[in-house]
Design a protein around this motif. Structure first.
Motif, short mmCIF file in Angstrom:
data_model
loop_
_atom_site.label_atom_id
_atom_site.label_comp_id
_atom_site.label_asym_id
_atom_site.label_seq_id
_atom_site.Cartn_x
_atom_site.Cartn_y
_atom_site.Cartn_z
N ILE A 159 50.91 41.93 34.70
CA ILE A 159 50.42 41.67 33.35
C ILE A 159 49.23 42.56 33.03
O ILE A 159 48.55 43.07 33.92
N GLU A 160 49.01 42.75 31.75
CA GLU A 160 47.84 43.47 31.25
C GLU A 160 46.92 42.44 30.57
O GLU A 160 47.35 41.72 29.67
N VAL A 161 45.67 42.37 31.01
CA VAL A 161 44.72 41.44 30.41
C VAL A 161 43.39 42.16 30.22
O VAL A 161 42.92 42.87 31.11
N ALA A 162 42.82 42.01 29.05
CA ALA A 162 41.53 42.62 28.74
C ALA A 162 40.65 41.54 28.09
O ALA A 162 40.97 41.05 27.01
N ALA A 163 39.58 41.18 28.78
CA ALA A 163 38.72 40.09 28.31
C ALA A 163 37.38 40.63 27.84
O ALA A 163 36.89 41.66 28.32
N GLN A 212 45.25 36.74 35.95
CA GLN A 212 46.26 37.49 36.70
C GLN A 212 46.86 36.64 37.82
O GLN A 212 48.06 36.71 38.08
N GLU A 213 46.03 35.83 38.47
CA GLU A 213 46.53 34.95 39.53
C GLU A 213 47.50 33.91 38.98
O GLU A 213 48.55 33.65 39.57
N ALA A 214 47.14 33.32 37.83
CA ALA A 214 48.05 32.35 37.21
C ALA A 214 49.35 33.02 36.77
O ALA A 214 50.44 32.44 36.91
N VAL A 244 46.34 39.49 26.13
CA VAL A 244 47.26 39.32 27.25
C VAL A 244 48.61 39.89 26.87
O VAL A 244 49.16 39.57 25.81
N ALA A 245 49.14 40.76 27.73
CA ALA A 245 50.50 41.28 27.60
C ALA A 245 51.18 41.14 28.95
O ALA A 245 50.58 41.41 29.99
N LEU A 246 52.44 40.72 28.95
CA LEU A 246 53.14 40.47 30.21
C LEU A 246 53.48 41.76 30.94
O LEU A 246 53.54 41.79 32.17
N THR A 247 53.72 42.84 30.20
CA THR A 247 53.97 44.15 30.80
C THR A 247 53.31 45.21 29.93
O THR A 247 53.05 44.98 28.74
N SER A 248 53.09 46.37 30.49
CA SER A 248 52.47 47.45 29.74
C SER A 248 53.40 47.89 28.60
O SER A 248 54.60 48.09 28.80
#
Length: 437
Positions: A46-50, A35-37, A57-61
């Motif tokens: 962004i949406e990120v799920a690890a 998210q910081e990058a 990774v998605a740039l927007t919902s």
């Protein structure tokens, strides 16, 4: 942003996160770094799920998403490259295309010590752990010899899927068979402790503590899966010990928790040095960074011993040691920007985590169920204390990291040097584009 540019941005963030995950970082920290990058690249929401095996990774919902799987682990030198790319990106000193090119060839970086890194590294680590964990000449000599057997198995595991899957069982069986056999001949005392140092690098203590850390931070799926996997690895190692005991017909009286202690204070100090150098050889860390790793390891052990000296129990030493590891790793990064905090922290973390104590405790249950259960419960308390210490230490270190990023000109110079390095040809992308709608 065009569709191609959006795909490249998602791919860059996904590769960055996958590299951090492959280095063993907790998923909540990976999500924060990604998210910081992304924010530095102009994407705040962004949406990120690890998870331990990959991330989305998605740039927007509701937008298209990119998935990147974790294709095995990476060495510490490769993890240092990933964190350096992250630093340069967040500092605005590295072009996204160059960052993508560097991450694309990450796994192609050659080992700094290809001929002797694995056998000599395991030799030093096994000997060092024996000096710390079971300080007796017989245990040290045993660890030096059996470490080469483990090295051979690790080389073979890269060519055989079966050996790779059963590695904890095979290594524990070989070490236990040799230890109990030598004990029957009167060559080794306390075989249960002696068999641990050669296989210490394979024990899942760090994995289990990372899982508890993720659970404490609210990453329930990742934490649960790591705990389950770590418990399975520990069970395989325990079964290896049990198979060796059954094959030799060892009396249950030999399976006891008596720990040897024949050598003086110099033994654990020398052991720490051996472990630091051994990890550097095994993980392809440059020699110039060994002092930084050693400083973090020493600080961790000193804090751990101070906690134990209070008489409050081993849990306090484990908690303070974990806090010190997080804090000192951040200070090391502040002084030596070429040593990312996670690279300085992980060796101390591996030394701190009582994976070996867990194996000894579980193995004791076979001969003395009551003593084994009590020992296993004590280890569980220590593991939880380490997990809490990691969380507290990371929280205390966060302000220091923010100050370092804003005020440290040396760190920015290192990032600029990375940005000015010529990029290598990227590999073929492995990310998959999938519509989220």
């Amino acid at each position: 942003m065009t569709t191609t540019a959006a795909q490249d941005t998602r791919r860059l963030l996904a590769w960055l996160g996958a590299g951090l995950l492959a280095g063993g970082m907790p998923v909540h920290e990976v999500e924060e770094d990604v998210q910081e990058a992304a924010a530095a690249l102009g994407h705040e929401g962004i949406e990120v799920a690890a998870s331990p095996t990959g991330l989305w990774v998605a740039l927007t919902s509701g937008d298209a998403a990119t998935f990147e799987g974790v294709d095995g682990g990476v060495r510490l030198d490769q993890l240092a490259e990933v964190t350096a790319v992250h630093t340069a990106l967040t500092s605005g000193l590295l072009d996204p295309d160059d960052a993508l090119a560097r991450l694309a060839v990450l796994r192609q970086h050659p080992h700094r010590y290809p001929a002797y890194g694995l056998p000599l590294g395991l030799f030093l680590i096994g000997t060092g752990v024996a000096l710390v964990l079971a300080p007796a000449w017989s245990s040290v000599i045993f660890a030096a010899l059996l470490s080469q057997v483990v090295a051979g198995l690790m080389m073979l595991s890269g060519r055989s899927l079966l050996v790779g899957t059963l590695m904890p069982f095979l290594a524990a069986f070989a070490s236990a068979f040799a230890a109990f056999g030598a004990a029957e001949l009167g060559l080794v005392d306390a075989p249960l402790w002696t068999l641990v140092p050669p296989i210490a690098v394979l024990l899942p203590g760090a994995l289990i503590v990372t899982g508890l850390t993720e659970l404490s931070a609210g990453s329930m799926v990742a934490g649960t899966s790591r705990l389950a996997y770590g418990a399975t690895q520990l069970l395989l190692a325990t079964l290896g010990v049990g198979a060796a005991v059954a094959a030799l017909g060892v009396p249950l009286s030999r399976i006891n928790g008596e720990r040897p202690d024949e050598l003086g204070l110099w033994a654990p100090l020398l052991g720490l040095l051996f472990i630091a150098v051994g990890i550097s050889l095994l993980e392809s860390v440059p020699p110039s960074l060994v002092p930084a790793l050693l400083v973090t390891i020493l600080a961790t052990v000193v804090a751990q011993e101070l906690g134990r000296a209070t008489g409050q129990g081993a849990w306090l030493g484990a908690f303070l040691g974990a806090c010190a590891a997080s804090l000192v790793a951040t200070l090391v990064e502040f002084v030596r920007p070429r040593v990312p905090r996670v690279v300085a922290f992980l060796p101390s973390f591996w030394l701190l985590v009582p994976g070996s104590l867990g194996l000894v405790s579980v193995a004791q249950i076979e001969s003395s169920p009551a003593a084994g259960v009590v020992a296993a419960a004590e280890v569980l308390v220590i593991v939880v204390a380490i997990a809490l210490g990691v969380i507290v230490g990371a929280g205390l270190a966060r302000p220091l990291r923010d100050v370092a990023r804003r005020l440290d000109p040396v760190r920015r110079r290192v990032a600029r040097q990375l940005a000015e390095r010529p990029a290598r040809r990227p590999r073929k992308p492995r990310g998959r584009e999938e519509s989220a709608q």
